[in-house]
Write an enzyme that holds these catalytic residues in place. Sequence first.
Site, PDB file in Angstrom:
ATOM      1  N   TRP A   1      -2.980  -2.778  -1.610  1.00 30.44           N
ATOM      2  CA  TRP A   1      -2.603  -4.141  -1.982  1.00 30.44           C
ATOM      3  C   TRP A   1      -3.364  -5.032  -0.997  1.00 30.44           C
ATOM      4  O   TRP A   1      -3.103  -5.014   0.206  1.00 30.44           O
ATOM      5  CB  TRP A   1      -1.091  -4.314  -1.841  1.00 30.44           C
ATOM      6  CG  TRP A   1      -0.552  -5.583  -2.424  1.00 30.44           C
ATOM      7  CD1 TRP A   1      -0.212  -5.813  -3.722  1.00 30.44           C
ATOM      8  CD2 TRP A   1      -0.257  -6.791  -1.712  1.00 30.44           C
ATOM      9  NE1 TRP A   1       0.271  -7.093  -3.866  1.00 30.44           N
ATOM     10  CE2 TRP A   1       0.255  -7.711  -2.658  1.00 30.44           C
ATOM     11  CE3 TRP A   1      -0.370  -7.195  -0.380  1.00 30.44           C
ATOM     12  CZ2 TRP A   1       0.654  -9.009  -2.308  1.00 30.44           C
ATOM     13  CZ3 TRP A   1       0.025  -8.480  -0.037  1.00 30.44           C
ATOM     14  CH2 TRP A   1       0.531  -9.365  -0.991  1.00 30.44           C
TER      15      TRP A   1
ATOM     16  N   LYS B   1      13.474 -14.525 -11.212  1.00 26.26           N
ATOM     17  CA  LYS B   1      13.188 -13.421 -12.155  1.00 26.26           C
ATOM     18  C   LYS B   1      12.222 -13.895 -13.226  1.00 26.26           C
ATOM     19  O   LYS B   1      11.270 -13.201 -13.559  1.00 26.26           O
ATOM     20  CB  LYS B   1      14.477 -12.904 -12.835  1.00 26.26           C
ATOM     21  CG  LYS B   1      15.438 -12.144 -11.976  1.00 26.26           C
ATOM     22  CD  LYS B   1      14.989 -10.749 -11.615  1.00 26.26           C
ATOM     23  CE  LYS B   1      14.256 -10.736 -10.311  1.00 26.26           C
ATOM     24  NZ  LYS B   1      15.006 -10.532  -9.122  1.00 26.26           N
TER      25      LYS B   1
ATOM     26  N   CYS C   1       0.825  -1.198   0.000  1.00 22.66           N
ATOM     27  CA  CYS C   1       0.000   0.000   0.000  1.00 22.66           C
ATOM     28  C   CYS C   1       0.867   1.259   0.000  1.00 22.66           C
ATOM     29  O   CYS C   1       1.958   1.285   0.572  1.00 22.66           O
ATOM     30  CB  CYS C   1      -0.872   0.042   1.244  1.00 22.66           C
ATOM     31  SG  CYS C   1      -1.855  -1.421   1.449  1.00 22.66           S
TER      32      CYS C   1
ATOM     33  N   LYS D   1       6.267  -4.291  -4.427  1.00 22.80           N
ATOM     34  CA  LYS D   1       7.690  -3.966  -4.324  1.00 22.80           C
ATOM     35  C   LYS D   1       8.163  -4.041  -2.873  1.00 22.80           C
ATOM     36  O   LYS D   1       9.174  -4.642  -2.573  1.00 22.80           O
ATOM     37  CB  LYS D   1       7.939  -2.559  -4.886  1.00 22.80           C
ATOM     38  CG  LYS D   1       9.392  -2.145  -4.884  1.00 22.80           C
ATOM     39  CD  LYS D   1      10.203  -2.969  -5.867  1.00 22.80           C
ATOM     40  CE  LYS D   1      11.679  -2.639  -5.825  1.00 22.80           C
ATOM     41  NZ  LYS D   1      12.455  -3.682  -6.530  1.00 22.80           N
TER      42      LYS D   1
ATOM     43  N   ASN E   1      -1.658   1.893   5.844  1.00 23.99           N
ATOM     44  CA  ASN E   1      -0.746   0.880   5.324  1.00 23.99           C
ATOM     45  C   ASN E   1      -0.331   0.038   6.527  1.00 23.99           C
ATOM     46  O   ASN E   1       0.066   0.580   7.545  1.00 23.99           O
ATOM     47  CB  ASN E   1       0.467   1.600   4.698  1.00 23.99           C
ATOM     48  CG  ASN E   1       1.539   0.642   4.203  1.00 23.99           C
ATOM     49  OD1 ASN E   1       1.326  -0.568   4.198  1.00 23.99           O
ATOM     50  ND2 ASN E   1       2.660   1.182   3.782  1.00 23.99           N
ATOM     51  N   GLY E   2      -0.444  -1.301   6.422  1.00 27.16           N
ATOM     52  CA  GLY E   2      -0.094  -2.179   7.546  1.00 27.16           C
ATOM     53  C   GLY E   2      -1.243  -3.110   7.853  1.00 27.16           C
ATOM     54  O   GLY E   2      -2.196  -3.217   7.071  1.00 27.16           O
TER      55      GLY E   2
ATOM     56  N   GLU F   1       8.674 -14.521 -11.786  1.00 32.56           N
ATOM     57  CA  GLU F   1       8.095 -13.278 -11.284  1.00 32.56           C
ATOM     58  C   GLU F   1       7.478 -12.422 -12.407  1.00 32.56           C
ATOM     59  O   GLU F   1       6.369 -11.921 -12.262  1.00 32.56           O
ATOM     60  CB  GLU F   1       9.243 -12.489 -10.641  1.00 32.56           C
ATOM     61  CG  GLU F   1       8.890 -11.642  -9.481  1.00 32.56           C
ATOM     62  CD  GLU F   1      10.125 -10.998  -8.855  1.00 32.56           C
ATOM     63  OE1 GLU F   1      11.262 -11.166  -9.354  1.00 32.56           O
ATOM     64  OE2 GLU F   1       9.935 -10.304  -7.858  1.00 32.56           O
TER      65      GLU F   1
ATOM     66  N   GLU G   1      18.167 -17.194  -8.517  1.00 37.43           N
ATOM     67  CA  GLU G   1      17.769 -15.821  -8.824  1.00 37.43           C
ATOM     68  C   GLU G   1      17.231 -15.724 -10.262  1.00 37.43           C
ATOM     69  O   GLU G   1      16.229 -15.046 -10.515  1.00 37.43           O
ATOM     70  CB  GLU G   1      18.967 -14.884  -8.605  1.00 37.43           C
ATOM     71  CG  GLU G   1      18.763 -13.427  -8.933  1.00 37.43           C
ATOM     72  CD  GLU G   1      17.628 -12.748  -8.172  1.00 37.43           C
ATOM     73  OE1 GLU G   1      17.084 -13.331  -7.235  1.00 37.43           O
ATOM     74  OE2 GLU G   1      17.274 -11.618  -8.572  1.00 37.43           O
TER      75      GLU G   1
ATOM     76  N   ARG H   1       5.062   0.112  -6.020  1.00 33.41           N
ATOM     77  CA  ARG H   1       5.016  -0.679  -4.790  1.00 33.41           C
ATOM     78  C   ARG H   1       4.052  -1.853  -4.917  1.00 33.41           C
ATOM     79  O   ARG H   1       4.106  -2.788  -4.128  1.00 33.41           O
ATOM     80  CB  ARG H   1       4.574   0.206  -3.607  1.00 33.41           C
ATOM     81  CG  ARG H   1       5.565   1.286  -3.258  1.00 33.41           C
ATOM     82  CD  ARG H   1       4.973   2.271  -2.288  1.00 33.41           C
ATOM     83  NE  ARG H   1       4.826   1.734  -0.944  1.00 33.41           N
ATOM     84  CZ  ARG H   1       5.753   1.812   0.003  1.00 33.41           C
ATOM     85  NH1 ARG H   1       6.893   2.393  -0.253  1.00 33.41           N
ATOM     86  NH2 ARG H   1       5.548   1.312   1.202  1.00 33.41           N
TER      87      ARG H   1
ATOM     88  N   HIS I   1      18.943 -36.760  -8.489  1.00 34.67           N
ATOM     89  CA  HIS I   1      18.216 -37.167  -7.280  1.00 34.67           C
ATOM     90  C   HIS I   1      16.738 -36.834  -7.377  1.00 34.67           C
ATOM     91  O   HIS I   1      16.044 -36.820  -6.369  1.00 34.67           O
ATOM     92  CB  HIS I   1      18.857 -36.515  -6.050  1.00 34.67           C
ATOM     93  CG  HIS I   1      20.284 -36.908  -5.849  1.00 34.67           C
ATOM     94  ND1 HIS I   1      20.668 -38.178  -5.486  1.00 34.67           N
ATOM     95  CD2 HIS I   1      21.436 -36.213  -6.029  1.00 34.67           C
ATOM     96  CE1 HIS I   1      21.987 -38.243  -5.423  1.00 34.67           C
ATOM     97  NE2 HIS I   1      22.472 -37.054  -5.758  1.00 34.67           N
TER      98      HIS I   1
HETATM   99  C1  AGP Z   1      12.698  -9.652  -6.079  1.00 35.22           C
HETATM  100  O1  AGP Z   1      12.652  -9.610  -7.458  1.00 35.22           O
HETATM  101  C2  AGP Z   1      11.442  -9.690  -5.385  1.00 35.22           C
HETATM  102  N1  AGP Z   1      10.500  -8.773  -5.860  1.00 35.22           N
HETATM  103  C3  AGP Z   1      11.431 -10.002  -3.926  1.00 35.22           C
HETATM  104  O2  AGP Z   1      11.831 -11.319  -3.802  1.00 35.22           O
HETATM  105  C4  AGP Z   1      12.270  -9.128  -2.954  1.00 35.22           C
HETATM  106  O3  AGP Z   1      13.620  -9.343  -3.171  1.00 35.22           O
HETATM  107  C5  AGP Z   1      11.874  -9.494  -1.504  1.00 35.22           C
HETATM  108  O4  AGP Z   1      10.540  -9.174  -1.296  1.00 35.22           O
HETATM  109  C6  AGP Z   1      12.748  -8.820  -0.484  1.00 35.22           C
HETATM  110  O5  AGP Z   1      12.649  -7.434  -0.570  1.00 35.22           O
HETATM  111  P1  AGP Z   1      13.682  -6.485   0.155  1.00 35.22           P
HETATM  112  O6  AGP Z   1      15.017  -6.709  -0.471  1.00 35.22           O
HETATM  113  O7  AGP Z   1      13.166  -5.097  -0.086  1.00 35.22           O
HETATM  114  O8  AGP Z   1      13.680  -6.845   1.603  1.00 35.22           O
END
Ligand code: AGP
Length: 606
Positions: free
Chosen positions: A72, A483, A2, A601, A97-98, A486, A479, A27, A502
Amino acid sequence: MCGIVGAMAQRNVVPILLEGLQRLEYRGYDSAGLVVVNDKMLERVRSTGRVKELASRSADTQGQLGIAHTRWATHGAPSIKNAHPHQSRDMIAVVHNGIIENYEELRARLKSEGYEFTSETDTEVIAHLIHSHYMHGNSLLVSVQTALKELEGAYALGVIAADNPNQLICARRGSPLLLGVGIGENFVASDVSALLPVTNRVIYLEEGDVVEVERESYRIFDAHGKPVDRAVQVSEISNESVQLGNYRHYMQKEIHEQPSAISDTLESVCNSTSISPGIFGADAAATFSEVNSILILACGTSYHAGMVARYWLEEIAGIQCTVEIASEYRYRTSVPNLNALVVVLSQSGETADTMAALNHAKDMGQGNTLAICNVPESALIRASKLRFLTRAGPEIGVASTKAFTTQLVALFLLTLVLAKQRGRLVQETEFVHALRHLPSAVQKVLDMEPQIATLAERFASKHHALFLGRGMHYPIALEGALKLKEISYIHAEAYPAGELKHGPLALVDKDMPVISVAPNDTLLEKLKSNLQEVRARGGELYVFADADTLISESDGVNVIQMPEHAGYLSPVLHTIPLQLLAYYVALQKGTDVDKPRNLAKSVTVE
Ligand code: AGP
């Protein structure tokens, strides 16, 4: 997650609120809304579409005091009725927010007092609570302060009242909020990028702060209700740095910013041939001499950076290291090592799980803490004894790119400092030289973009992908897979290549592309055998290979030649093509690259 924007001015604030919301879009959100005070009435507009839709719906809305929000969804589906602002009896309006943890109990009580609820959110209880105190003749400030005492959980709040066009009350606990100080106008927002068109003078609010904002002034009260002064800071983030420029997406821009992000992060070491603990804070030397192990806590991409660092810390610095997913660690009964250095990694410094994990570690007596973070003044930075600020600049795309590679750089610096302190750093000058060379090495990998864009066309029709790596490149495979899933929504898994036989080998057939990171390191021959296992089962291989690996193209084996081998820093270079691959596959699929579905975000809730 949010986002909050609030404004008080002598002009119509609706365009300011909308521009601010647009800047907070990164965000992540699924609905948006705003409310202004106009002629002692609340005028509210909400939408389940993008901020642009909210803008067209509010074309006729005007007011000099207003609050706005991108939501969100947590409690209740994304819908108009659940979108913020929430109101109580057309008098009080709230953006939040929260998460309020005791909202069910409060909701029951407020219902028994005659309040009607129109949403499924936890936020609506805040509006009614404040209203109940306001109706007893309290000022808006006191009504908010009293209501806050009854809330359990996390909040950043903006509150206005229909009959009080001269005040906006805001508060924070557990969720970020800052005050923007203008000339004859004041603002609040979740992050500074929302306010850059109107001011770059900000006050980062502290835990428990409540602020009474007026047009020409503001009064800040701390968690105990005592008036306090907080320093006004001039944000270093420029308006241009959050603009898209000539790029198609923020993710593309941020991938390309990696050479400069890395050299900015290295600024503190670039003018010298040696590295000192001081780059982690004044107390770092003393603290590092006390520690006998490292515990890294993080989520998502930041967790992957921690996993790479484990290889460096154990091999180069000879210090035992464990890496844990913050959301697991915070609820696990673990055995604390009071001499461990607890390192929390986070781009945003707002991630609720990482913050809770840090607090959990501290509660167990682990006081040697270091935050590596990309946002100055973030909650994580403030809660840690030592700190290192990566200088990646604002990262807008939900998929983390430059934040990851700069975290790796910071962790490599940490490794060198600890290695030196433990008398293990014989090649300091070489390492510093390799770090200085990194930005230009990254640039050479970025030059592979057209080749990777072409390659991506072959992935668009795939439903699954397997990523392989070994040693410190296994986290890079993880990673790469993160990506891809995501932003392209292709199901992707990553394995250490030795683990294939395995289990995951059963998945391999002609429809399963297998992407492998192939650095020219000591595990190369082992990796080559693993790739043979894939090829023998008809799997299509895409190998990102360093020069001199002698992996050659053949039927079903596509080799993408990397420009150079970077030794210990190789994970940084191998990350880049995987980011580009994910980006171009997402382009092929036409997904919303910068705002992938269901993601946010800053993950400020559990
Ligand atoms: C990364 O592409 C993600 N969107 C997500 O995994 C992110 O790295 C994770 O939420 C941690 O965020 P931060 O680094 O702001 O703590």
